[in-house]
Scaffold this active site. Structure first.
Site, PDB file in Angstrom:
ATOM      1  N   LYS A  54       0.739  -1.082  -0.074  1.00 34.34           N
ATOM      2  CA  LYS A  54      -0.076  -0.054  -0.014  1.00 34.34           C
ATOM      3  C   LYS A  54       0.489   1.278   0.091  1.00 34.34           C
ATOM      4  CE  LYS A  54      -3.846  -2.406   2.086  1.00 34.34           C
ATOM      5  NZ  LYS A  54      -4.504  -2.943   3.385  1.00 34.34           N
ATOM      6  N   GLN A  98      -5.215  -1.514   9.456  1.00 32.13           N
ATOM      7  CA  GLN A  98      -5.035  -2.807   8.804  1.00 32.13           C
ATOM      8  C   GLN A  98      -5.717  -4.198   9.736  1.00 32.13           C
ATOM      9  OE1 GLN A  98      -3.675  -3.478   6.029  1.00 32.13           O
ATOM     10  NE2 GLN A  98      -3.919  -5.744   5.858  1.00 32.13           N
ATOM     11  N   ASP A 121     -11.498   2.375   3.615  1.00 30.09           N
ATOM     12  CA  ASP A 121     -11.943   0.886   3.508  1.00 30.09           C
ATOM     13  C   ASP A 121     -13.584   0.724   3.499  1.00 30.09           C
ATOM     14  OD1 ASP A 121      -9.858  -0.885   3.578  1.00 30.09           O
ATOM     15  OD2 ASP A 121      -9.526  -0.926   5.770  1.00 30.09           O
TER      16      ASP A 121
END
Ligand code: GUN
Length: 296
Positions: A54, A98, A121
């Site tokens: 990422k 995460q 997200d």
């Protein structure tokens, strides 16, 4: 029949290029680039690889990125304090926690603390609610990546039977919302589904997102179905070589399907590309350039 390969790698390239050009334009206008911050708790090796990718992709596309790596034993309070600090930092466009988090931390509680306007997200309850209401602010990266692959290859969903194996909050459930919005008839299956192969065989579009290596064999697939493989499983083959396999037995299924995503090079690259799209989208929203968090 040998299936057409749906190259997420190629589609991801198209989106990365769009993001790179848009970011370049912002910078040319004297604006700061979008900034993604990633919070990782603990040392899960899979997460470490994802996070590294990422950050690397941000760099390539001209986005700013920062990384906060916290000890596995971090307390709920310490993690909350960090999230509050990130929420208060006007320079940060997107905040990603995460997953998975260690067992002592409740992911839903933690994600609820992230500013929904920076929830790249689409996991914050407000954004999940908006997704299901058909009024998305952002869309979830992996599910949106799947929709973009289907769109790119001209595979429509209207009136189709879609079967999703896997009911996670990050893939299965939100993908069902996106497919419903495209007028598919959607079934979500899971480990307790009775006669899973029979249900899967009803699918015009079959999505494997169960996290089980090569679960989907030819027996699960109707002739001519489109098969999307979300799995990323590490496997040691007969020669002792480590390799990456999906949730689909690629060799057997590609003889029956009309189209299939490979692993690697299928859905995986799309997840990161969509994360970049969302980070840019959140930035544009925060800067009054757009009314939602996505859209290139
Ligand atoms: N863990 C595996 N994939 C993802 C993802 O897309 N987002 C987050 N936050 N965690 C993940």
């Amino acid at each position: 029949m040998t299936a057409q390969i749906l190259s997420g790698k190629e589609v991801a390239q198209k989106f990365r290029k769009r993001v790179r050009l848009r970011v370049q334009k912002l910078v040319d206008r004297g604006l700061k680039p979008p900034h993604l911050t990633v919070v990782q708790v603990g040392d899960d090796p899979g997460s470490t690889v994802y996070v590294r990718n990422k950050v690397k992709t941000c760099k390539k596309l001209g986005l700013e990125s920062t990384m906060h790596k916290l000890e596995e034993s971090v307390s709920r309070e310490e993690l909350s304090t960090l999230i509050q600090k990130l929420n208060a930092d006007a320079d940060i466009s997107g905040i990603l926690v995460q997953l998975p988090l260690p067992a002592h931390l409740n992911a839903t509680e933690i994600i609820s603390e992230v500013d929904p306007a920076r929830d790249v997200d689409c996991l914050h309850p407000a954004n999940v609610g908006r997704l299901w209401l058909g009024d998305s602010f952002v869309t979830p990266c992996t599910p949106q990546g799947i929709i973009e692959i289907l769109d790119h290859y001209g595979i429509g969903l209207k009136g189709k039977r879609a079967v999703i194996i896997g009911r996670s909050n990050i893939v299965g459930k939100p993908l069902a919302a996106l497919m419903l919005a495209r007028h598919a008839t959607v079934t979500i299956c899971h480990s307790r589904t009775v006669d899973l192969p029979a249900v899967a065989r009803e699918a015009d579009v079959l999505v494997a997102a169960a996290g089980k290596a090569e679960l989907v064999t030819a027996e699960y697939v109707k002739d001519g179905a489109v098969v999307i493989d979300v799995g990323v499983n590490r496997k040691v083959d007969e020669d002792g070589e480590k390799k990456l396999v999906g949730d689909v037995d690629f060799t057997a299924v590609s003889e029956k399907a009309s189209a299939i995503t490979p692993v690697p090079g299928g859905v995986g690259p799309m997840t990161i590309a969509m994360l970049m799209v969302n980070t840019l989208g959140c930035y544009e929203y925060q800067h009054g350039l757009s009314e939602q968090g996505f859209g290139t």
